[in-house]
Design an enzyme around this catalytic site. Structure first.
Site, PDB file in Angstrom:
ATOM      1  CB  ILE A 104       5.387   0.265  -2.985  1.00 33.97           C
ATOM      2  CG1 ILE A 104       5.959   1.132  -4.120  1.00 33.97           C
ATOM      3  CG2 ILE A 104       6.470  -0.539  -2.304  1.00 33.97           C
ATOM      4  CD1 ILE A 104       6.918   2.214  -3.652  1.00 33.97           C
ATOM      5  NE  ARG A 143      -4.916   0.539  -2.855  1.00 33.06           N
ATOM      6  CZ  ARG A 143      -4.216   1.264  -1.970  1.00 33.06           C
ATOM      7  NH1 ARG A 143      -2.951   0.994  -1.759  1.00 33.06           N
ATOM      8  NH2 ARG A 143      -4.797   2.233  -1.283  1.00 33.06           N
ATOM      9  CG  ASP A 203       3.794  -2.939   1.202  1.00 32.32           C
ATOM     10  OD1 ASP A 203       4.008  -3.631   2.212  1.00 32.32           O
ATOM     11  OD2 ASP A 203       3.267  -1.811   1.256  1.00 32.32           O
ATOM     12  CG  LEU A 236       8.102  10.208 -12.155  1.00 29.16           C
ATOM     13  CD1 LEU A 236       9.080   9.122 -11.727  1.00 29.16           C
ATOM     14  CD2 LEU A 236       8.792  11.179 -13.108  1.00 29.16           C
ATOM     15  N   GLY A 237       4.232   9.713 -10.132  1.00 32.80           N
ATOM     16  CA  GLY A 237       3.501  10.694  -9.322  1.00 32.80           C
ATOM     17  C   GLY A 237       4.331  11.048  -8.111  1.00 32.80           C
ATOM     18  NE  ARG A 238       0.411  12.555  -4.162  1.00 33.78           N
ATOM     19  CZ  ARG A 238      -0.875  12.835  -4.420  1.00 33.78           C
ATOM     20  NH1 ARG A 238      -1.286  14.081  -4.428  1.00 33.78           N
ATOM     21  NH2 ARG A 238      -1.738  11.865  -4.637  1.00 33.78           N
ATOM     22  CB  ILE A 239       4.788   7.212  -4.206  1.00 32.34           C
ATOM     23  CG1 ILE A 239       3.960   7.637  -2.983  1.00 32.34           C
ATOM     24  CG2 ILE A 239       5.646   5.994  -3.881  1.00 32.34           C
ATOM     25  CD1 ILE A 239       2.851   6.657  -2.580  1.00 32.34           C
ATOM     26  CG  HIS A 243      -0.983  -2.610   2.185  1.00 35.16           C
ATOM     27  ND1 HIS A 243      -2.137  -2.707   1.449  1.00 35.16           N
ATOM     28  CD2 HIS A 243      -0.598  -1.298   2.076  1.00 35.16           C
ATOM     29  CE1 HIS A 243      -2.436  -1.531   0.927  1.00 35.16           C
ATOM     30  NE2 HIS A 243      -1.523  -0.659   1.284  1.00 35.16           N
ATOM     31  CD  GLU A 256      -3.426  -5.693   0.655  1.00 37.50           C
ATOM     32  OE1 GLU A 256      -2.524  -5.904  -0.183  1.00 37.50           O
ATOM     33  OE2 GLU A 256      -3.542  -4.631   1.293  1.00 37.50           O
TER      34      GLU A 256
HETATM   35  N1  LIG Z   1       1.809   0.123  -0.246  1.00 39.28           N
HETATM   36  C1  LIG Z   1       1.338   1.132   0.452  1.00 39.28           C
HETATM   37  O1  LIG Z   1       1.265   1.078   1.662  1.00 39.28           O
HETATM   38  C2  LIG Z   1       0.925   2.386  -0.246  1.00 39.28           C
HETATM   39  C3  LIG Z   1       1.052   3.583   0.447  1.00 39.28           C
HETATM   40  C4  LIG Z   1       0.702   4.743  -0.209  1.00 39.28           C
HETATM   41  C5  LIG Z   1       0.246   4.711  -1.515  1.00 39.28           C
HETATM   42  N2  LIG Z   1       0.103   3.533  -2.143  1.00 39.28           N
HETATM   43  C6  LIG Z   1      -0.387   3.499  -3.526  1.00 39.28           C
HETATM   44  O2  LIG Z   1       0.441   4.324  -4.325  1.00 39.28           O
HETATM   45  C7  LIG Z   1      -0.381   5.019  -5.239  1.00 39.28           C
HETATM   46  C8  LIG Z   1       0.336   6.242  -5.744  1.00 39.28           C
HETATM   47  O3  LIG Z   1       0.350   7.251  -4.769  1.00 39.28           O
HETATM   48  P1  LIG Z   1       0.836   8.740  -5.144  1.00 39.28           P
HETATM   49  O4  LIG Z   1       0.653   9.590  -3.962  1.00 39.28           O
HETATM   50  O5  LIG Z   1       2.178   8.680  -5.783  1.00 39.28           O
HETATM   51  O6  LIG Z   1      -0.262   9.100  -6.243  1.00 39.28           O
HETATM   52  P2  LIG Z   1      -0.133  10.116  -7.440  1.00 39.28           P
HETATM   53  O7  LIG Z   1      -1.520  10.379  -7.889  1.00 39.28           O
HETATM   54  O8  LIG Z   1       0.727  11.263  -7.067  1.00 39.28           O
HETATM   55  O9  LIG Z   1       0.649   9.287  -8.557  1.00 39.28           O
HETATM   56  C9  LIG Z   1       0.048   8.322  -9.352  1.00 39.28           C
HETATM   57  C10 LIG Z   1       0.664   8.405 -10.747  1.00 39.28           C
HETATM   58  O10 LIG Z   1       0.070   7.357 -11.531  1.00 39.28           O
HETATM   59  C11 LIG Z   1      -0.100   7.896 -12.842  1.00 39.28           C
HETATM   60  N3  LIG Z   1      -1.089   7.143 -13.604  1.00 39.28           N
HETATM   61  C12 LIG Z   1      -2.412   7.010 -13.338  1.00 39.28           C
HETATM   62  N4  LIG Z   1      -2.993   6.282 -14.314  1.00 39.28           N
HETATM   63  C13 LIG Z   1      -2.027   5.941 -15.184  1.00 39.28           C
HETATM   64  C14 LIG Z   1      -1.999   5.171 -16.374  1.00 39.28           C
HETATM   65  N5  LIG Z   1      -3.101   4.613 -16.875  1.00 39.28           N
HETATM   66  N6  LIG Z   1      -0.822   5.011 -17.008  1.00 39.28           N
HETATM   67  C15 LIG Z   1       0.294   5.571 -16.534  1.00 39.28           C
HETATM   68  N7  LIG Z   1       0.343   6.312 -15.399  1.00 39.28           N
HETATM   69  C16 LIG Z   1      -0.799   6.491 -14.738  1.00 39.28           C
HETATM   70  C17 LIG Z   1      -0.579   9.325 -12.575  1.00 39.28           C
HETATM   71  O11 LIG Z   1      -0.463  10.142 -13.733  1.00 39.28           O
HETATM   72  C18 LIG Z   1       0.343   9.741 -11.456  1.00 39.28           C
HETATM   73  O12 LIG Z   1       1.534  10.336 -11.924  1.00 39.28           O
HETATM   74  C19 LIG Z   1      -1.653   5.276  -4.455  1.00 39.28           C
HETATM   75  O13 LIG Z   1      -2.750   5.524  -5.300  1.00 39.28           O
HETATM   76  C20 LIG Z   1      -1.806   4.028  -3.642  1.00 39.28           C
HETATM   77  O14 LIG Z   1      -2.581   3.081  -4.334  1.00 39.28           O
HETATM   78  C21 LIG Z   1       0.430   2.372  -1.525  1.00 39.28           C
HETATM   79  O1  LIG Z   2      -2.995   4.134  -0.234  1.00 39.03           O
HETATM   80  C1  LIG Z   2      -2.418   4.168   0.852  1.00 39.03           C
HETATM   81  O2  LIG Z   2      -2.097   5.215   1.429  1.00 39.03           O
HETATM   82  C2  LIG Z   2      -2.038   2.890   1.536  1.00 39.03           C
HETATM   83  O3  LIG Z   2      -1.938   1.857   0.635  1.00 39.03           O
HETATM   84  C3  LIG Z   2      -3.017   2.539   2.580  1.00 39.03           C
HETATM   85  O4  LIG Z   2      -4.209   2.206   1.983  1.00 39.03           O
END
Ligand SMILES: NC(=O)c1ccc[n+]([C@@H]2O[C@H](COP(=O)([O-])OP(=O)(O)OC[C@H]3O[C@@H](n4cnc5c(N)ncnc54)[C@H](O)[C@@H]3O)[C@@H](O)[C@H]2O)c1
Ligand SMILES: O=C(O)[C@H](O)CO
Length: 315
Positions: free
Chosen positions: A232, A234, A258, A153-156, A281, A263
């Site tokens: 969505i 990794r 995604d 439950l981070g930003r996304i 992706h 990939e």
């Molecule tokens: N598919 C896409 O195109 C796409 C786009 C953007 C981001 N992403 C992926 O989404 C991820 C999340 O982005 P975000 O901005 O929300 O990041 P973020 O750092 O705000 O959120 C990540 C969350 O994961 C939690 N976390 C980390 N390790 C953990 C564990 N062992 N157990 C439980 N929770 C754990 C963190 O505490 C945090 O709340 C990115 O790191 C990226 O890999 C993918």
């Molecule tokens: O982490 C991200 O922002 C996307 O997956 C692109 O790599």
């Protein structure tokens, strides 16, 4: 002033490439016919690396650039950058958080809705004449009123949960600890327990060695034959072999993905399945977000070479 030399790992749209070329001396690694030879030739001049989240920068690349000062990642995920190699050399790392959050959350929720209501098959039903020949489209599963589990439950993850609450789903989540900003949602620390409660399990974790295959066979089977996993984040967060086996045997109802191991190539077994939605992706792939990401990549590089604070530092 001489332009700083930047190694560019992958291509960017023209609206980013033009200003990058104006401000920096860009060395286009992705265009090299002999990447190792190219790195050998330009490595000593390189002060910065501009890369993409999924391409990153590995130890060999970092070591080939002995004067490297900064790596600017186009993406929020920095798991493909060897952070240990950067720490050892005092190399700064930046990423592009926040600007992409809402678009990624939108796509995740859209994937769940599209897959739950069978919209890809329904589109084909109209186009191929099945509607006229066979009649009504097969019934699909309801979304509202069910439970969504958000793993990470981070930003996304937060924006996904907010949207799902708007669709009248009940929300549970798992993370390293309970979050103050999620008082209305239930915290479940064990991913298997979260999966057991979830009709839809969203994987929104930052990827790391600790989260590798956190969605394992037990988690997948706990989501179960009526459930769906939406990834969505990794590919490495899910044991892809266990996922494929569960989808093939219907021990998992469906998935919406995604991201994939290896990939843009993907395991051909995915292509044989009709209970998985496959996306390339592109969760952050809107004009608006990609422009904001490109600007942040440039602004971080400019700030570094002007001796100013980085805008969005990772290291
Ligand atoms: N598919 C896409 O195109 C796409 C786009 C953007 C981001 N992403 C992926 O989404 C991820 C999340 O982005 P975000 O901005 O929300 O990041 P973020 O750092 O705000 O959120 C990540 C969350 O994961 C939690 N976390 C980390 N390790 C953990 C564990 N062992 N157990 C439980 N929770 C754990 C963190 O505490 C945090 O709340 C990115 O790191 C990226 O890999 C993918
Ligand atoms: O982490 C991200 O922002 C996307 O997956 C692109 O790599």
């Amino acid at each position: 002033m001489t332009k700083p030399d930047i190694l560019q790992v992958g291509p960017y749209p023209d609206w980013d490439q033009v200003p990058l070329d104006e401000t920096f001396n860009m060395h286009k690694y992705f265009e090299a016919s002999d990447p190792a030879g190219f790195l050998n030739a330009v490595g000593a001049t390189v002060k910065g690396i501009a890369t993409r989240g999924e391409l990153g920068a590995n130890r060999a690349m970092i070591e080939a650039c002995p004067n490297l000062e900064v790596i600017s990642v186009y993406g929020v995920g920095f798991d493909a950058v060897d952070l240990q190699a950067c720490r050892e050399r005092g190399i700064r790392v930046t990423n592009t958080p926040d600007v992409l959050t809402n678009d990624v959350a939108d796509l995740g929720v859209a994937m769940m809705l599209v897959q739950s209501r069978g919209m890809i098959g329904a589109e084909a039903w109209v186009r191929d004449g099945s509607w006229q020949e066979k009649g009504l489209y097969p019934l699909q599963s309801r979304v509202w009123g069910k439970t969504a589990g958000v793993l990470g439950l981070g930003r996304i993850g937060f924006e996904v949960a907010k949207r799902l609450a708007g669709f009248d789903l009940k929300i549970a989540y798992s993370d390293v600890s309970a979050k103050d900003y999620a008082r209305d949602w239930s915290f479940v620390s064990d991913p298997v327990e979260l999966a057991r409660k979830s009709d839809f399990l969203f994987v929104t974790l930052a990827a790391s060695a600790e989260t590798r295959h956190i969605v394992n066979k037990d988690v997948i089977e706990a989501v179960g034959p009526q459930g769906m996993i939406i990834n969505i984040s990794r590919a490495s967060n899910i044991d892809e072999e266990a996922l494929l086996e569960a989808l093939e045997s219907n021990r998992l109802g469906s998935a919406a993905l995604d991201v994939f191991e290896g990939e843009p190539a993907l395991n051909p077994r995915f292509l044989e399945l009709n209970n998985v939605l496959l996306q390339p992706h592109h969760a952050s792939g809107t004009f608006e977000t990609r422009k904001a990401m490109g600007k942040l990549v440039r602004d971080n590089l400019k700030a570094h070479f002007a001796g100013q604070d980085l805008l969005t530092p990772v290291l």
